[in-house]
Scaffold this motif. Sequence first.
Motif, mmCIF file in Angstrom:
data_model
loop_
_atom_site.group_PDB
_atom_site.id
_atom_site.type_symbol
_atom_site.label_atom_id
_atom_site.label_comp_id
_atom_site.label_asym_id
_atom_site.label_seq_id
_atom_site.Cartn_x
_atom_site.Cartn_y
_atom_site.Cartn_z
ATOM 1 N N ASP A 104 -1.094 44.220 -15.838
ATOM 2 C CA ASP A 104 -0.184 43.091 -15.949
ATOM 3 C C ASP A 104 1.210 43.605 -15.685
ATOM 4 O O ASP A 104 1.709 44.469 -16.386
ATOM 5 C CB ASP A 104 -0.262 42.473 -17.346
ATOM 6 C CG ASP A 104 0.494 41.151 -17.425
ATOM 7 O OD1 ASP A 104 1.540 41.042 -16.786
ATOM 8 O OD2 ASP A 104 0.004 40.251 -18.129
ATOM 9 N N SER A 105 1.834 43.091 -14.660
ATOM 10 C CA SER A 105 3.152 43.595 -14.254
ATOM 11 C C SER A 105 4.289 42.758 -14.781
ATOM 12 O O SER A 105 5.408 42.839 -14.289
ATOM 13 C CB SER A 105 3.236 43.646 -12.723
ATOM 14 O OG SER A 105 3.029 42.354 -12.180
ATOM 15 N N SER A 106 4.030 41.945 -15.811
ATOM 16 C CA SER A 106 5.061 41.038 -16.313
ATOM 17 C C SER A 106 5.896 41.637 -17.412
ATOM 18 O O SER A 106 6.513 40.930 -18.187
ATOM 19 C CB SER A 106 4.408 39.746 -16.830
ATOM 20 O OG SER A 106 3.537 40.048 -17.884
ATOM 21 N N GLU A 107 5.949 42.982 -17.517
ATOM 22 C CA GLU A 107 6.700 43.624 -18.589
ATOM 23 C C GLU A 107 8.159 43.219 -18.565
ATOM 24 O O GLU A 107 8.818 43.223 -17.535
ATOM 25 C CB GLU A 107 6.587 45.152 -18.437
ATOM 26 C CG GLU A 107 7.450 45.949 -19.373
ATOM 27 C CD GLU A 107 6.903 45.951 -20.788
ATOM 28 O OE1 GLU A 107 5.871 45.327 -21.013
ATOM 29 O OE2 GLU A 107 7.524 46.575 -21.644
ATOM 30 N N ASP A 108 8.685 42.865 -19.724
ATOM 31 C CA ASP A 108 10.088 42.538 -19.878
ATOM 32 C C ASP A 108 10.783 43.745 -20.482
ATOM 33 O O ASP A 108 10.575 44.075 -21.633
ATOM 34 C CB ASP A 108 10.252 41.314 -20.797
ATOM 35 C CG ASP A 108 11.701 40.890 -20.942
ATOM 36 O OD1 ASP A 108 11.910 39.860 -21.590
ATOM 37 O OD2 ASP A 108 12.601 41.587 -20.433
ATOM 38 N N GLN A 194 4.376 50.325 -19.760
ATOM 39 C CA GLN A 194 2.951 50.485 -20.024
ATOM 40 C C GLN A 194 2.456 51.924 -19.860
ATOM 41 O O GLN A 194 1.256 52.172 -19.817
ATOM 42 C CB GLN A 194 2.148 49.546 -19.133
ATOM 43 C CG GLN A 194 2.165 48.098 -19.605
ATOM 44 C CD GLN A 194 1.642 47.947 -21.022
ATOM 45 O OE1 GLN A 194 0.507 48.280 -21.319
ATOM 46 N NE2 GLN A 194 2.472 47.434 -21.912
ATOM 47 N N HIS A 264 6.917 39.072 -25.720
ATOM 48 C CA HIS A 264 7.079 39.888 -24.514
ATOM 49 C C HIS A 264 6.204 41.133 -24.529
ATOM 50 O O HIS A 264 6.693 42.259 -24.433
ATOM 51 C CB HIS A 264 8.552 40.273 -24.317
ATOM 52 C CG HIS A 264 9.513 39.144 -24.501
ATOM 53 N ND1 HIS A 264 9.397 37.953 -23.801
ATOM 54 C CD2 HIS A 264 10.590 39.010 -25.311
ATOM 55 C CE1 HIS A 264 10.376 37.137 -24.172
ATOM 56 N NE2 HIS A 264 11.104 37.751 -25.090
ATOM 57 N N SER A 266 3.520 42.812 -22.270
ATOM 58 C CA SER A 266 2.925 42.679 -20.939
ATOM 59 C C SER A 266 1.422 42.909 -20.970
ATOM 60 O O SER A 266 0.701 42.464 -20.085
ATOM 61 C CB SER A 266 3.576 43.660 -19.963
ATOM 62 O OG SER A 266 3.285 44.987 -20.314
#
Length: 377
Positions: A104-108, A194, A264, A266
Motif C-alpha cells: 500500500d503506497s498511501s503512506e502519509d 513501511q 493514517h 498505510s
Amino acid sequence: MRTAHLFALANAGAVALASVELFSQCGGSLYTGDTECPSGSTCTVINDWYSQCVPRTDSSAVGTPSFGNGGFGNNGGFGNGGQATETPSSSVGDDDEDDSGEDDSSEDDSDDSTPVETDSSNDDEAVVTTPAVASSTPNTDNGSSDSDATPTGITRTLPASSGAITSSTPITVSGTFDGEMYNYDRSPTVCQAQTETGEEDAMFILEDGATLKNVIIGPGQAEGVHCQGTCTLINVWWEDVCEDAITFLQESGTSQIIGGGAFHASDKIVQFNGKGTVEISNFYAEDYGKLARSCGNCDGNTGPRNFVIDNVAAVDGGPLCGINTNYGDTCTITNSCQDSGESCTLYTGNDTGDEPTKLSEGPDGQYCVADSFSDTC
C-alpha cells in the motif's frame, strides 16, 4: 519503577560529566552503583528503593519538573502530577514482525507534531521544557468527562493533548502507565514508512501484564507500542501510524484495546505475531490499510490467533481483520462498521517469508463470523 513521564532534554551535551547520568538512578535500598550526579542536579529520593538524579529546583533550569511529595502514585504516575525522565533498560532486540504481503503506497509521511522548545542560553544546566497544559478530556460520544473512565463509546476525533513529550528511546512500562493525554513522540524521528525496523524504534514497550492508558502517540516513532506479553490499552491514540501502531508478542492469553483510535496507517494498525486472543472494542480507525492482521509469513509462524472486534468504526481503509485459516486463526466481529463493507480477508500463512496466499474475502461462518456488521459508519 520503570514507568515514568519523559521530558525532552535540550543542550544536554553541556551537562558536566558525572558517574551517574541526569535522570538515572543514583540510590535506593538495593542500589549499589554510583551516586554522583551531574553538576546542577541532585540525587532525589523518589521512594525507598529508587533515587534519581534530577535538576535542582533552585537552579536556573527552565521548567524543572515537580515530584510532588516525592513518591509514585498507585497508577504508575508521580505524586501530585509531577513528572520526570528515566532512561529505560536496553531494547529487547528486533521483533519477528513481518508484513502480510500486501503493498500500500498511501503512506502519509507528514509530521505535524508539536515542536519541543529548547533554550541554548544556559551552558551549565540541562534544559527541561514543560509544555503548556491544554484540555485533557477526550471528546467521547457517550459524553463522559472522566479521563479515568473506561471508554464505552467510539470517539471519532483525535483528543486535545495536554502537551508534547519526546524521548530518544522507548519507554518501558510495567504495571500501569497513565499518560494523562500527553502527546508522546520519538526525537529524533525514527519513522521509516513501511521499512521494517524493530522494538528499539517503538514509543512504548509494555511488559507482560502492563496497562497503557490516556496517551496520544505522535508520528516520529516507527513501531508504536510493543506488547511483550498480554497487555491492556485504554484510550490510546495514534496521531499518524508509521509502520504499525501496535504489535502483540504474547504466547497465550488475552490482550485488550479499549477505546482510542488510529489515523493514517498505510498498512496495518494491529500486528499479531504471538498467539492467543486480542480484543478490540470502542475503537476508531481512519485512513488505514487493515485494522488487524495475524502475521502471514513470520519466521516460525504458527497459531491460533483470535481477534474479537466489537463496536469498532473504520473508514477510508480495508478489512477489519486478516487471518490465516491454516493456523486456525479466527475473527469475530459484532456491532461494527467498515464503510466499504470489508470485514475479513482469509489467507494461507507460511513461515518462509513468502507472500501469503489470499483465499477469500468476507465472513465464511467458520474462521470469520460477522454479526451486526454494516457498511454505514
